[in-house]
Each structure stands twice: as C-alpha cells, then as structure tokens.
Design a protein around this motif. Sequence first.
Motif, short mmCIF file in Angstrom:
data_model
loop_
_atom_site.label_atom_id
_atom_site.label_comp_id
_atom_site.label_asym_id
_atom_site.label_seq_id
_atom_site.Cartn_x
_atom_site.Cartn_y
_atom_site.Cartn_z
N THR A 91 0.84 -1.20 0.00
CA THR A 91 0.00 0.00 0.00
C THR A 91 0.87 1.25 0.00
O THR A 91 2.10 1.16 0.04
CB THR A 91 -0.92 0.05 1.25
N ALA A 92 0.22 2.39 0.02
CA ALA A 92 0.93 3.67 0.12
C ALA A 92 1.24 4.03 1.57
O ALA A 92 1.79 5.09 1.84
CB ALA A 92 0.10 4.77 -0.53
N LEU A 93 0.89 3.16 2.50
CA LEU A 93 1.21 3.40 3.91
C LEU A 93 2.70 3.16 4.13
O LEU A 93 3.29 2.26 3.53
CB LEU A 93 0.41 2.46 4.81
N LEU A 137 -6.21 -10.24 10.95
CA LEU A 137 -5.01 -9.77 10.24
C LEU A 137 -5.24 -9.78 8.74
O LEU A 137 -4.95 -8.80 8.05
CB LEU A 137 -3.80 -10.65 10.60
N VAL A 138 -5.75 -10.88 8.24
CA VAL A 138 -6.00 -11.02 6.81
C VAL A 138 -7.09 -10.05 6.37
O VAL A 138 -6.96 -9.36 5.35
CB VAL A 138 -6.37 -12.49 6.47
N GLU A 139 -8.18 -9.98 7.14
CA GLU A 139 -9.30 -9.10 6.77
C GLU A 139 -8.88 -7.63 6.77
O GLU A 139 -9.24 -6.88 5.86
CB GLU A 139 -10.47 -9.31 7.73
N THR A 140 -8.11 -7.22 7.77
CA THR A 140 -7.67 -5.82 7.83
C THR A 140 -6.72 -5.50 6.68
O THR A 140 -6.85 -4.45 6.05
CB THR A 140 -6.98 -5.53 9.19
N ALA A 141 -5.80 -6.39 6.38
CA ALA A 141 -4.88 -6.17 5.26
C ALA A 141 -5.65 -6.07 3.95
O ALA A 141 -5.35 -5.21 3.11
CB ALA A 141 -3.86 -7.29 5.19
N GLU A 142 -6.65 -6.92 3.78
CA GLU A 142 -7.45 -6.87 2.55
C GLU A 142 -8.20 -5.55 2.44
O GLU A 142 -8.26 -4.95 1.37
CB GLU A 142 -8.43 -8.05 2.50
N ARG A 143 -8.76 -5.07 3.54
CA ARG A 143 -9.49 -3.79 3.51
C ARG A 143 -8.54 -2.64 3.21
O ARG A 143 -8.87 -1.74 2.44
CB ARG A 143 -10.23 -3.57 4.83
N LEU A 144 -7.37 -2.65 3.81
CA LEU A 144 -6.40 -1.59 3.55
C LEU A 144 -5.92 -1.62 2.11
O LEU A 144 -5.79 -0.58 1.47
CB LEU A 144 -5.20 -1.71 4.50
N THR A 145 -5.69 -2.79 1.57
CA THR A 145 -5.24 -2.93 0.19
C THR A 145 -6.33 -2.49 -0.78
O THR A 145 -6.06 -1.79 -1.76
CB THR A 145 -4.80 -4.38 -0.09
N ARG A 146 -7.56 -2.91 -0.52
CA ARG A 146 -8.67 -2.49 -1.39
C ARG A 146 -8.83 -0.98 -1.35
O ARG A 146 -9.04 -0.35 -2.39
CB ARG A 146 -9.98 -3.16 -0.96
N ALA A 147 -8.74 -0.38 -0.19
CA ALA A 147 -8.90 1.08 -0.07
C ALA A 147 -7.80 1.79 -0.86
O ALA A 147 -8.04 2.78 -1.52
CB ALA A 147 -8.86 1.51 1.39
N ARG A 148 -6.60 1.27 -0.83
CA ARG A 148 -5.50 1.87 -1.59
C ARG A 148 -5.81 1.79 -3.07
O ARG A 148 -5.62 2.74 -3.81
CB ARG A 148 -4.19 1.15 -1.29
#
Length: 161
Positions: A91-93, A137-148
């Motif tokens: 991500t851009a984070l 962990l997986v769900e949060t990473a997926e949400r962050l990646t989708r938002a990016r």
Amino acid sequence: MPLFSRRTAPTDAPPMPRLVEIGQPERDWIDAHIALVAGAGADPDDLDQVRALYERWSSGWRRINPPERDDPAIMVSALGTAFGDHVARRTALSWRLAEHAHGVELALYQPRGQVLVHPIGLVDERWRAEETSGVFLVETAERLTRARRLTHGDGGATRRR
C-alpha cells in the motif's frame, strides 16, 4: 467501529500524533521482529501463515497458568510488525514513529488520506481481548489494500522496502 469512515471525526477524538520518519534503528527493530516470525516457521509475505502463527502462539500462551505466563509483548510485537510490514509493502502506507501523550510507537501512515494504522496495537488489542482467531489480520490487510486500490486506481503492485 469501521476501519474507515467518510464522516468527520468526533470532537472528542484524540489529536493526530506527531509523526516522524523512521531511521535505521527502527528499521533494524522491524527486521528483527520479522525474523522472529520467519524463525517460528511463518513466511512474513504470507499473511495466512502469520495468521496461523498468531493462533498458535496465542492459544499456547493461554494454555499456561496465568501466574506462570511470560509477558506476550515480544510475540505481539513480532506479529504486529510482520502484519504492518506486509501492509506497507502493498500500500501507500509507510512506517512512522507516532509520538503522542502516552509515548512513542510504530505506526503506518499515508498523508494523502490521513490514514493512520497502529499494527502492533491492533494485535495487542485482539490478544488482550483473547481473540482466538487471527483472521482479523487477513481481513484488515485486505481492507487496507482495497482502499488503496480505490484511492490510487492501480492494481496494487507490491512495493519493496
């Protein structure tokens, strides 16, 4: 509470911490904690393996009689760091030191969207709540990646450190 919201933050929300670029000591600390995860047999690039390690470590720790348990901080830090670095590479984070009234901690930050994530705090919160599944962990990473991807309109190519 949702991870992301378009609504304005409540007036009683804590102020944004002072954010500082990480230096080599912090990068070395991150790398050492990721090495702990790898040394425990989980590939830090495979979040399903990190999830399984969370479940193995937390269930093993909980089976120990509470007065005899070691402090879980090293396990929590290693898991949170591996999770955070996984997200940062996709991500851009980027890693920052977040300085606030209660101290300094590692965080992921993206200035464009004012997104701030505390990966170690996320794992610590779930660990203390006795969350047995590491699926968060997986769900949060997926949400962050989708938002990016939605924000940047790209295919979410993996970044290198």
